[in-house]
Design a protein around this motif. Structure first.
Motif, PDB file in Angstrom:
ATOM      1  N   GLN A   1       0.865  -1.100   0.054  1.00  0.00           N
ATOM      2  CA  GLN A   1      -0.205  -0.176  -0.087  1.00  0.00           C
ATOM      3  C   GLN A   1       0.676   1.071   0.038  1.00  0.00           C
ATOM      4  N   LEU A   2       0.580   2.321  -0.698  1.00  0.00           N
ATOM      5  CA  LEU A   2       1.264   3.635  -0.795  1.00  0.00           C
ATOM      6  C   LEU A   2       0.742   4.689  -0.098  1.00  0.00           C
ATOM      7  N   PHE A   3       1.421   5.555   0.648  1.00  0.00           N
ATOM      8  CA  PHE A   3       1.133   6.514   1.194  1.00  0.00           C
ATOM      9  C   PHE A   3       2.048   7.904   0.750  1.00  0.00           C
ATOM     10  N   ALA A   4       1.384   8.897   0.728  1.00  0.00           N
ATOM     11  CA  ALA A   4       2.235  10.296   0.020  1.00  0.00           C
ATOM     12  C   ALA A   4       2.016  11.329   0.936  1.00  0.00           C
ATOM     13  N   PHE A   5       2.954  12.303   0.801  1.00  0.00           N
ATOM     14  CA  PHE A   5       2.884  13.441   1.686  1.00  0.00           C
ATOM     15  C   PHE A   5       4.005  14.553   1.028  1.00  0.00           C
ATOM     16  N   GLY A   6       3.544  15.748   1.346  1.00  0.00           N
ATOM     17  CA  GLY A   6       4.214  16.843   0.504  1.00  0.00           C
ATOM     18  C   GLY A   6       3.579  17.734  -0.094  1.00  0.00           C
ATOM     19  N   SER A   7       4.293  18.364  -1.386  1.00  0.00           N
ATOM     20  CA  SER A   7       3.587  19.027  -2.319  1.00  0.00           C
ATOM     21  C   SER A   7       2.496  18.318  -3.182  1.00  0.00           C
ATOM     22  N   GLN A   8       1.555  18.781  -3.453  1.00  0.00           N
ATOM     23  CA  GLN A   8       0.437  18.368  -4.111  1.00  0.00           C
ATOM     24  C   GLN A   8      -0.070  19.132  -5.312  1.00  0.00           C
ATOM     25  N   GLU A   9       0.619  19.833  -5.712  1.00  0.00           N
ATOM     26  CA  GLU A   9       0.204  20.858  -6.589  1.00  0.00           C
ATOM     27  C   GLU A   9      -0.218  20.390  -8.104  1.00  0.00           C
ATOM     28  N   TYR A  10       0.393  19.274  -8.413  1.00  0.00           N
ATOM     29  CA  TYR A  10       0.376  18.433  -9.731  1.00  0.00           C
ATOM     30  C   TYR A  10      -0.499  17.251  -9.714  1.00  0.00           C
ATOM     31  N   GLY A  11      -1.127  16.926  -8.243  1.00  0.00           N
ATOM     32  CA  GLY A  11      -1.664  15.692  -8.243  1.00  0.00           C
ATOM     33  C   GLY A  11      -0.685  14.581  -7.898  1.00  0.00           C
ATOM     34  N   GLN A  12       0.669  14.883  -7.887  1.00  0.00           N
ATOM     35  CA  GLN A  12       1.725  13.949  -7.638  1.00  0.00           C
ATOM     36  C   GLN A  12       1.580  12.931  -6.153  1.00  0.00           C
ATOM     37  N   LEU A  13       0.731  13.378  -5.413  1.00  0.00           N
ATOM     38  CA  LEU A  13       0.449  12.547  -4.223  1.00  0.00           C
ATOM     39  C   LEU A  13      -0.534  11.494  -4.599  1.00  0.00           C
ATOM     40  N   GLY A  14      -1.390  11.468  -5.641  1.00  0.00           N
ATOM     41  CA  GLY A  14      -2.295  10.577  -5.933  1.00  0.00           C
ATOM     42  C   GLY A  14      -3.409  10.499  -5.063  1.00  0.00           C
ATOM     43  N   ASN A  15      -3.858  11.597  -4.445  1.00  0.00           N
ATOM     44  CA  ASN A  15      -4.979  11.190  -3.491  1.00  0.00           C
ATOM     45  C   ASN A  15      -6.282  12.100  -3.966  1.00  0.00           C
ATOM     46  N   GLY A  16      -6.181  12.079  -5.410  1.00  0.00           N
ATOM     47  CA  GLY A  16      -7.226  12.771  -6.061  1.00  0.00           C
ATOM     48  C   GLY A  16      -7.640  14.256  -6.076  1.00  0.00           C
ATOM     49  N   SER A  17      -6.668  14.879  -5.365  1.00  0.00           N
ATOM     50  CA  SER A  17      -6.631  16.490  -5.580  1.00  0.00           C
ATOM     51  C   SER A  17      -5.130  17.215  -5.548  1.00  0.00           C
ATOM     52  N   ASP A  18      -5.322  18.357  -5.927  1.00  0.00           N
ATOM     53  CA  ASP A  18      -4.083  19.323  -6.179  1.00  0.00           C
ATOM     54  C   ASP A  18      -3.882  20.327  -5.195  1.00  0.00           C
ATOM     55  N   GLY A  19      -4.911  20.235  -4.084  1.00  0.00           N
ATOM     56  CA  GLY A  19      -4.607  20.921  -3.129  1.00  0.00           C
ATOM     57  C   GLY A  19      -4.843  22.335  -3.099  1.00  0.00           C
ATOM     58  N   GLN A  20      -5.651  22.815  -4.265  1.00  0.00           N
ATOM     59  CA  GLN A  20      -5.434  24.287  -4.479  1.00  0.00           C
ATOM     60  C   GLN A  20      -6.667  24.807  -4.107  1.00  0.00           C
ATOM     61  N   TYR A  21      -6.621  26.127  -3.356  1.00  0.00           N
ATOM     62  CA  TYR A  21      -7.573  26.951  -3.257  1.00  0.00           C
ATOM     63  C   TYR A  21      -7.353  28.481  -3.226  1.00  0.00           C
ATOM     64  N   ILE A  22      -8.475  29.225  -3.106  1.00  0.00           N
ATOM     65  CA  ILE A  22      -8.379  30.664  -3.404  1.00  0.00           C
ATOM     66  C   ILE A  22      -7.995  31.051  -2.007  1.00  0.00           C
ATOM     67  N   LYS A  23      -6.966  31.621  -1.770  1.00  0.00           N
ATOM     68  CA  LYS A  23      -6.395  32.240  -0.649  1.00  0.00           C
ATOM     69  C   LYS A  23      -7.082  33.883  -0.500  1.00  0.00           C
ATOM     70  N   SER A  24      -6.993  34.661  -1.553  1.00  0.00           N
ATOM     71  CA  SER A  24      -7.509  36.005  -1.848  1.00  0.00           C
ATOM     72  C   SER A  24      -7.940  36.173  -3.206  1.00  0.00           C
ATOM     73  N   ALA A  25      -8.270  37.433  -3.487  1.00  0.00           N
ATOM     74  CA  ALA A  25      -8.805  37.638  -4.770  1.00  0.00           C
ATOM     75  C   ALA A  25      -7.639  37.533  -5.898  1.00  0.00           C
ATOM     76  N   GLY A  26      -7.967  36.673  -6.852  1.00  0.00           N
ATOM     77  CA  GLY A  26      -6.857  36.527  -7.803  1.00  0.00           C
ATOM     78  C   GLY A  26      -5.662  35.636  -7.407  1.00  0.00           C
ATOM     79  N   GLN A  27      -5.649  35.273  -6.190  1.00  0.00           N
ATOM     80  CA  GLN A  27      -4.407  34.423  -5.706  1.00  0.00           C
ATOM     81  C   GLN A  27      -4.710  32.919  -5.478  1.00  0.00           C
TER      82      GLN A  27
END
Length: 549
Positions: free
Chosen positions: A195-221
């Protein structure tokens, strides 16, 4: 990092060898435009090693693994005793030595008291490195980490830039981890159940958890949330993963049936699915999933922007971006795995990819092949070669006749593990160079009885066998080290070391080695005199004069 499914784990000791290195040793300046020399280092020259050199400082260690990575300017060496030695860039504390000072020579990681306490008597058997972090895995399956944790790549709670001391990843305490790989800023581990476990940067989906972890912090960011807690990789239910490899921002995995899965950044076709699309969960790579099991994979590895595999006939396959111009470049990336016809007929035992370098080690012949558009001589073609880089596979001439057990490609440098006891290996230059000690015995100062003079395999100091401490009656069969490099062990020292070390944390049984008597421990081991310099052949066919090491 490449892992072979054919390498079954046994109770016997793994193969060990000598460490070789080529490429840049100017760790703070690799892949950087601005010079990063620190005060006091302005006049220090760190030349490139144009050919593979024996690492002098660890020549007396039984090294079982050499570990670096496509985005890494630091490395880890693992020994038969379960020790980890580290060297290279250390700006984020990724060496685990309690500071951020670069190390030009390997240092035992437990020399840092706090790291030693964290590791205890753990025997380190696996390691992986990212851009600025290091992961260690013990024989019992415990995971330890150090370096940069701003994106959670260490698996620790506090997201800080400098973790200069090794810490245990408590979130994986219940898992028996067997495999590990690191991308630039993320980590993937596999437990004993596949079984695989992943942690760290998920900007491109490289953790394989179904998400890229992106969210809107403020307007346009738009920002990406770090993932510091190990999460299971999705989409692999019922699959037993035996090997995992990471590029800068993508991951590939190999299951026990030889099927390959990939996910993460899809740029340049590095995922092998025929499109440049990021994948947030693992997808099967069709090339290695046919009904013909011979086409299934046996070994996988990643370069920074490419992926590679050996099929079950030990043939080489490659996909992604692996050079700067022409076919295989960013303009013409290989979108799906392609058989590499330039290597037709070759069967390989090991493969590795770096930031720009690619290596294959022949299965039976003592030949290593390399190519890539590199800038730091990390292909190791040698001083006599007119080339430092190559767009097509070339033999690494200085290693012809040397049995390479494994190879690991990093950022601007390459590490090899070579089987000892080979005359061609003994004839390679050593690094760092040291002052020539002349031909006279360093003990008595005489040059007579030349046939009884031994050269220390570590410091090259000449000594008569009858001047050595302890004295030798015959020329040793194996390596020999002088008493300056290896002070003789007294009976009292041997007894004290046995009492201090006590039983192993993971194995309380007494081995034959542990049961050795104090008298046996105090005796010198049979060490051999290195062969005298012999003329090799340069690329033009003319004899090459051997240099002092």
């Amino acid at each position: 990092m490449a892992t072979d499914t054919a390498a079954d784990s046994t109770d016997s000791d793994p193969e060990w060898g000598r460490v070789l290195m080529c490429g840049s040793i100017d760790w703070n300046n690799i892949n950087r435009k601005a010079n990063q020399k620190k005060p006091g280092e302005e006049g220090v020259e760190r030349p490139q090693l144009l050919s593979p050199h024996i690492m002098r400082d660890v020549i007396d260690l039984k090294v079982t693994a050499v570990v670096t990575g496509p985005t890494s300017c630091h490395s880890v060496l693992l020994t038969l005793d379960g020790d980890a030695y580290v060297f290279g860039r250390n700006e984020k504390g990724q060496l685990g030595l309690g500071d951020i000072e670069t190390r030009n020579s390997p240092v035992k990681i437990t020399s840092c008291g706090d790291s030693g306490k964290a590791l205890g008597k753990s025997k380190i058997v696996r390691a992986a490195v990212g851009r600025n972090h290091t992961i260690l895995v013990s024989e019992s399956g415990a995971v330890f980490s150090c370096g940069d944790n701003r994106l959670g790549q260490l698996g620790l709670n506090n997201l800080v830039e400098h973790h200069t001391k090794v810490e245990r990843v408590s979130a994986l305490a219940k898992e028996n981890i067997k495999e590990v790989a690191c991308g630039a800023d993320f980590t993937i581990v596999a437990n004993d159940k596949g079984q695989l476990f992943a942690f760290g940067s998920q900007e491109y989906g490289q953790l394989g958890n179904g998400s890229d972890g992106q969210y809107i912090k403020s307007a346009g960011q738009l920002v990406t949330a770090p993932q510091q807690y190990p999460l299971p990789v999705k989409g692999l239910s019922g699959k037993h993963i035996v090997s995992v490899a990471c590029g800068a921002n993508h991951t590939i995995a190999l299951d026990k049936d030889g099927c390959v899965y990939s996910w993460g950044f899809g740029g340049y076709g590095r995922l092998g699915h025929g499109e440049q699309k990021d994948m947030h969960v693992p997808h099967l790579v069709a090339q290695f999933a046919s009904s013909n099991e011979l086409t299934h994979a046996s070994t996988i590895a990643c370069g920074s922007t490419c992926s590679m595999a050996l099929d079950r006939q030990r043939q080489f396959w490659l996909w992604g971006k692996w050079k700067n111009t022409g076919d295989g470049s960013s303009g013409q990336p290989w979108m799906i795995p392609k058989y590499f016809y330039d290597l037709n007929g070759w069967r390989f035992r090991a493969i590795s990819g770096g930031n720009a370098s690619l290596f294959c080690v022949a299965e039976k012949e003592q030949i290593t092949i390399a190519w890539g558009q590199v800038q730091n001589a990390e292909l190791g073609f040698g001083e006599d070669s007119p080339y430092k880089s190559a767009t097509k596979p070339q033999k690494v001439e200085p290693l012809e006749g040397v049995e390479i057990l494994s190879v690991s490609c990093g950022m601007g440098h390459t590490l090899f593990l070579a089987k000892p006891g080979n005359d061609k290996l003994a004839d390679l230059p050593k690094f760092p160079e040291i002052e020539d000690k002349g031909d006279a015995c360093v003990k008595c100062g005489k040059e007579d009885d030349d046939d009884k003079i031994l050269l220390c395999d570590k410091c090259d100091a000449p000594q008569h066998m009858y001047c050595a401490n302890p004295k030798l009656e015959n020329v040793p069969e194996d390596d020999w080290f002088c008493d300056s490099c290896h002070p003789p062990v007294t009976s009292q020292q041997a007894l004290s070391e046995e009492v201090e070390e006590g039983p192993s944390e993971t194995n309380n049984s007494t081995s034959a080695e542990d049961a050795a008597t104090v008298e046996e421990l105090s005796k010198p081991k049979k060490r051999g005199r290195p062969p005298k310099p012999v003329a090799g052949a340069n690329l033009a066919g003319a004899p090459a004069k051997k240099k002092k090491k």
